[in-house]
Design a protein around this motif. Structure first.
Motif, PDB file in Angstrom:
ATOM      1  N   SER A 118     -63.346 -38.396   0.992  1.00  0.00           N
ATOM      2  CA  SER A 118     -64.083 -39.402   1.769  1.00  0.00           C
ATOM      3  C   SER A 118     -64.703 -40.479   0.898  1.00  0.00           C
ATOM      4  N   ALA A 119     -65.083 -40.190  -0.350  1.00  0.00           N
ATOM      5  CA  ALA A 119     -65.703 -41.223  -1.190  1.00  0.00           C
ATOM      6  C   ALA A 119     -64.670 -42.288  -1.524  1.00  0.00           C
ATOM      7  N   GLY A 120     -63.470 -41.847  -1.957  1.00  0.00           N
ATOM      8  CA  GLY A 120     -62.399 -42.779  -2.276  1.00  0.00           C
ATOM      9  C   GLY A 120     -61.977 -43.545  -1.033  1.00  0.00           C
ATOM     10  N   GLY A 121     -61.925 -42.821   0.090  1.00  0.00           N
ATOM     11  CA  GLY A 121     -61.539 -43.419   1.358  1.00  0.00           C
ATOM     12  C   GLY A 121     -62.501 -44.502   1.769  1.00  0.00           C
ATOM     13  N   LEU A 122     -63.802 -44.293   1.533  1.00  0.00           N
ATOM     14  CA  LEU A 122     -64.834 -45.251   1.934  1.00  0.00           C
ATOM     15  C   LEU A 122     -64.708 -46.533   1.113  1.00  0.00           C
ATOM     16  N   VAL A 123     -64.555 -46.382  -0.201  1.00  0.00           N
ATOM     17  CA  VAL A 123     -64.445 -47.550  -1.089  1.00  0.00           C
ATOM     18  C   VAL A 123     -63.227 -48.384  -0.694  1.00  0.00           C
ATOM     19  N   SER A 124     -62.132 -47.666  -0.453  1.00  0.00           N
ATOM     20  CA  SER A 124     -60.889 -48.335  -0.076  1.00  0.00           C
ATOM     21  C   SER A 124     -61.055 -49.095   1.239  1.00  0.00           C
ATOM     22  N   LEU A 125     -61.729 -48.455   2.177  1.00  0.00           N
ATOM     23  CA  LEU A 125     -61.979 -49.081   3.471  1.00  0.00           C
ATOM     24  C   LEU A 125     -62.876 -50.306   3.333  1.00  0.00           C
ATOM     25  N   GLN A 126     -63.891 -50.180   2.467  1.00  0.00           N
ATOM     26  CA  GLN A 126     -64.808 -51.302   2.257  1.00  0.00           C
ATOM     27  C   GLN A 126     -64.038 -52.506   1.727  1.00  0.00           C
ATOM     28  N   LYS A 127     -63.098 -52.233   0.808  1.00  0.00           N
ATOM     29  CA  LYS A 127     -62.286 -53.323   0.257  1.00  0.00           C
ATOM     30  C   LYS A 127     -61.429 -53.952   1.349  1.00  0.00           C
ATOM     31  N   SER A 128     -60.841 -53.097   2.196  1.00  0.00           N
ATOM     32  CA  SER A 128     -59.992 -53.609   3.280  1.00  0.00           C
ATOM     33  C   SER A 128     -60.793 -54.482   4.223  1.00  0.00           C
ATOM     34  N   VAL A 129     -61.985 -54.022   4.570  1.00  0.00           N
ATOM     35  CA  VAL A 129     -62.827 -54.778   5.502  1.00  0.00           C
ATOM     36  C   VAL A 129     -63.225 -56.116   4.882  1.00  0.00           C
ATOM     37  N   LYS A 130     -63.572 -56.084   3.597  1.00  0.00           N
ATOM     38  CA  LYS A 130     -63.967 -57.319   2.900  1.00  0.00           C
ATOM     39  C   LYS A 130     -62.804 -58.315   2.921  1.00  0.00           C
ATOM     40  N   GLN A 131     -61.596 -57.816   2.656  1.00  0.00           N
ATOM     41  CA  GLN A 131     -60.414 -58.672   2.643  1.00  0.00           C
ATOM     42  C   GLN A 131     -60.148 -59.223   4.040  1.00  0.00           C
ATOM     43  N   LEU A 132     -60.250 -58.347   5.047  1.00  0.00           N
ATOM     44  CA  LEU A 132     -60.009 -58.784   6.429  1.00  0.00           C
ATOM     45  C   LEU A 132     -61.027 -59.834   6.858  1.00  0.00           C
ATOM     46  N   ARG A 133     -62.270 -59.658   6.442  1.00  0.00           N
ATOM     47  CA  ARG A 133     -63.312 -60.642   6.788  1.00  0.00           C
ATOM     48  C   ARG A 133     -62.938 -62.000   6.203  1.00  0.00           C
ATOM     49  N   PHE A 134     -62.477 -61.981   4.943  1.00  0.00           N
ATOM     50  CA  PHE A 134     -62.075 -63.228   4.279  1.00  0.00           C
ATOM     51  C   PHE A 134     -60.933 -63.885   5.050  1.00  0.00           C
ATOM     52  N   GLU A 135     -59.896 -63.085   5.365  1.00  0.00           N
ATOM     53  CA  GLU A 135     -58.723 -63.642   6.034  1.00  0.00           C
ATOM     54  C   GLU A 135     -59.046 -64.121   7.447  1.00  0.00           C
ATOM     55  N   ALA A 136     -59.992 -63.429   8.097  1.00  0.00           N
ATOM     56  CA  ALA A 136     -60.346 -63.828   9.464  1.00  0.00           C
ATOM     57  C   ALA A 136     -61.012 -65.191   9.472  1.00  0.00           C
ATOM     58  N   GLY A 137     -61.674 -65.538   8.352  1.00  0.00           N
ATOM     59  CA  GLY A 137     -62.466 -66.760   8.298  1.00  0.00           C
ATOM     60  C   GLY A 137     -61.700 -68.034   7.987  1.00  0.00           C
ATOM     61  N   ILE A 138     -60.376 -67.953   7.736  1.00  0.00           N
ATOM     62  CA  ILE A 138     -59.685 -69.175   7.326  1.00  0.00           C
ATOM     63  C   ILE A 138     -59.441 -70.096   8.522  1.00  0.00           C
ATOM     64  N   ARG A 139     -59.261 -71.367   8.190  1.00  0.00           N
ATOM     65  CA  ARG A 139     -59.011 -72.359   9.229  1.00  0.00           C
ATOM     66  C   ARG A 139     -57.506 -72.379   9.507  1.00  0.00           C
ATOM     67  N   ARG A 140     -57.135 -72.403  10.778  1.00  0.00           N
ATOM     68  CA  ARG A 140     -55.724 -72.443  11.148  1.00  0.00           C
ATOM     69  C   ARG A 140     -55.434 -73.709  11.926  1.00  0.00           C
ATOM     70  N   ILE A 141     -54.294 -74.332  11.634  1.00  0.00           N
ATOM     71  CA  ILE A 141     -53.918 -75.517  12.428  1.00  0.00           C
ATOM     72  C   ILE A 141     -52.899 -75.089  13.483  1.00  0.00           C
ATOM     73  N   LYS A 142     -52.700 -75.930  14.459  1.00  0.00           N
ATOM     74  CA  LYS A 142     -51.773 -75.600  15.536  1.00  0.00           C
ATOM     75  C   LYS A 142     -50.342 -75.573  15.007  1.00  0.00           C
ATOM     76  N   VAL A 143     -49.553 -74.640  15.501  1.00  0.00           N
ATOM     77  CA  VAL A 143     -48.158 -74.517  15.087  1.00  0.00           C
ATOM     78  C   VAL A 143     -47.403 -75.812  15.371  1.00  0.00           C
ATOM     79  N   SER A 144     -47.746 -76.490  16.464  1.00  0.00           N
ATOM     80  CA  SER A 144     -47.053 -77.750  16.790  1.00  0.00           C
ATOM     81  C   SER A 144     -47.255 -78.774  15.682  1.00  0.00           C
ATOM     82  N   GLN A 145     -48.460 -78.854  15.136  1.00  0.00           N
ATOM     83  CA  GLN A 145     -48.722 -79.795  14.053  1.00  0.00           C
ATOM     84  C   GLN A 145     -47.992 -79.357  12.779  1.00  0.00           C
ATOM     85  N   ALA A 146     -48.073 -78.058  12.468  1.00  0.00           N
ATOM     86  CA  ALA A 146     -47.429 -77.527  11.269  1.00  0.00           C
ATOM     87  C   ALA A 146     -45.919 -77.758  11.337  1.00  0.00           C
TER      88      ALA A 146
END
Lengths: 70, 338
Positions: free
Chosen positions: A5-33
């Protein structure tokens, strides 16, 4: 992912941190892209040898039409 | 235990949020947006050179920036440097380990690199009177699947140990390690501006990384099996991937999602390699079924095929001037087409 569980927790914390970062990016409309990708492609089409074909006079992989016979 | 459950819930919620954000901007797809574009001409390329010299399966090839020389790697234990115009072999580099999986040409033309099941990236100087090993980059704990030079002093590698790394060639040490994939990294492609790169892995994900700070900036979902090949689209706003799931896909970086998939019900072989024509319009994708299919990147249609190899097409490459496409195969030959 670690099963202890200790290793699992650290790994999960990293995943959540990464997901938070990725969730925050700005996306443009596919039509524009898509419009911009299309424009880039079409603007550069005339310079694309594989698309336009290479005249044999300019083709370094093709011998010139006149050949000398020894 | 409670904290783990909490984190798992948050992870799921974030994934749902990302999916919703992608859906919110998904007002069309590439094929629909390109419906008004004239179809690409039927592409019929001829074999202009068949390069014979390797004695076993070819696993990789890479063009030099001079548009003429290229390096190929075979499990016969050699790197061969070819003059593609004459078809002659310019150099042969014997490898310490014959289990090679990748090779690369430095932009300067001074160095080449190879790597594979020895877990190392070995760099050679082509310009010394006798070709010398300059460095052995040894820190990965898994096979080396791909290597690319940023310059004569920096190399990027992708490894079966699930990491990618940026190496300093002067010290031989890793400057930055890129950690996030959960499967073997199989391929990488440098952005045109050299500030970032993308990697494809056996976890079926493609990831965009900042070269300097090591941060994974974006993750692209959609493939259902190993991603074996990846390339930036010219212009740098999109990437193309090729996978064991028999499809290629285009992901737009700014829309953060898949915008078109290149697939055909009749095609049930994995994609091993891919290369783009200069404008990006044509995708040359090598498959396990011995062919290289040519796709119209905007419309998603197959517009040609390069047939001629007697075994799997393992590598493809288009030189910077876009004048031809090279295919390398397990049949031990390289072919140049235009």
């Amino acid at each position: 992912m670690s099963s202890n569980s200790a290793g699992g927790l650290v790994s999960l914390q990293k995943s959540v941190k990464q997901l938070r970062f990725e969730a925050g990016i700005r996306r443009i409309k596919v039509s524009q892209a898509a419009a911009e990708l299309k424009a880039f492609c079409l603007q550069n089409a005339h310079k694309d040898p594989l698309l336009m074909g290479v005249p044999s006079s300019d083709n370094p992989f093709r011998p010139p039409k006149s050949c000398a016979l020894f | 235990m409670g904290e783990i459950e909490q984190m798992k819930k948050e992870a799921e919620a974030l994934k749902t949020q990302i999916e919703a954000a992608r859906k919110a901007v998904h007002d069309t797809d590439m094929a629909s947006a390109a419906s008004g574009v004239a179809p690409a001409p039927r592409v019929q390329l001829k074999t202009r050179r068949t390069l014979k010299g390797h004695l076993a399966k070819i696993y990789a090839m890479h063009w030099s920036t001079d548009n003429r020389l290229m390096v190929s790697a075979s499990q016969d234990g050699k790197l061969l440097i070819w003059d593609s115009h004459s078809g002659n072999k310019v150099n042969a580099v014997p490898l310490k380990s014959s289990w090679v999986m990748t090779c690369a040409y430095a932009p300067s033309g001074n160095l080449v690199a190879s790597g594979g099941l020895d877990n190392m990236c070995t760099v050679y100087n082509l310009k010394t009177p006798v070709i010398k090993t300059v460095k052995e980059l040894d820190a990965h704990t898994g096979y080396l699947s791909c290597a690319r030079f940023l310059s004569d002093t920096e190399v990027l590698t992708a490894s079966g140990d699930t990491t990618c790394a940026l190496w300093d060639l002067e010290t031989g040490k890793q400057k930055t390690v890129f950690l996030n994939h959960v499967g073997d990294c199989m391929c990488l492609s440098l952005s045109p501006d050299m500030n970032s790169f993308v990697s494809g892995a056996c976890d079926s994900l493609a990831k965009l990384w900042d070269i300097r700070d090591g941060q994974c900036k974006q993750t692209f979902l959609g493939h259902t099996s190993d991603i074996n090949a990846i390339s930036f689209y010219p212009g740098g706003n999109a990437i193309i991937t090729g996978s064991d799931d028999c499809t290629c896909k285009m992901y737009d970086l700014r829309a953060d999602q898949e915008v078109i998939s290149y697939q055909d019900a009749a095609l049930n072989s994995g994609v091993t390699s891919l290369a783009l024509s200069m404008s990006g319009r044509l995708i040359f994708a090598g498959y396990d079924d011995f062919n290289c299919n040519i796709w119209d990147s905007l419309k998603g249609e197959k517009v040609g095929v390069l047939s001629g190899h007697d075994n799997r097409v393992s590598c493809t490459g288009v030189p910077p001037d876009g004048m031809c496409v090279c295919t390398g195969s397990w049949d031990s030959f390289l072919k140049i087409w235009n």
